[in-house]
Design a protein around this motif. Structure first.
Motif: not given
Length: 111
Positions: A17-39, A52-55
């Protein structure tokens, strides 16, 4: 404790758990095309994005790694980090801001 398929090589779940990514973002400019914990995202101007994070994170001292997904001599700079978001600036080698496809991830503790 987790073990591999053969029941060997155990590791504590807290390490995983400590070594896992808590947020990741892949985007075209500022638009998320895939993400985790991004609101959501905000376009603050050319090459200037807030993610901005969901959590929320426990603190703002998390490790942030960013990457440009195009070959235009661009760099991505962390402008600010908060418990609820981070802000990055994409610039070319002459310090001129510009939009670019980008990705990022952060490691740290969730609140």
């Amino acid at each position: 404790t987790l073990n591999d398929a053969s029941g060997n090589n155990s590791i504590a779940t807290s390490f995983v758990a400590g070594g896992s990514a808590k947020v990741w973002f892949h985007g075209t400019d500022n638009v998320a095309t895939d993400s985790l914990n991004v609101s959501g995202t905000t376009d603050n101007g050319a090459g200037d994005y807030t993610i901005t994070f969901s959590n929320a994170m426990a603190n703002a001292t998390y490790a942030l790694a960013t990457c440009i997904l195009e070959d235009f001599n661009m760099v991505c700079i962390s402008k600010s980090q908060a418990t609820s978001n981070y802000r990055v600036q994409v610039e070319n080698t002459s310090n001129a801001a510009g939009d670019s496809n980008n990705s990022s991830m952060l490691m740290g503790d969730l609140a």
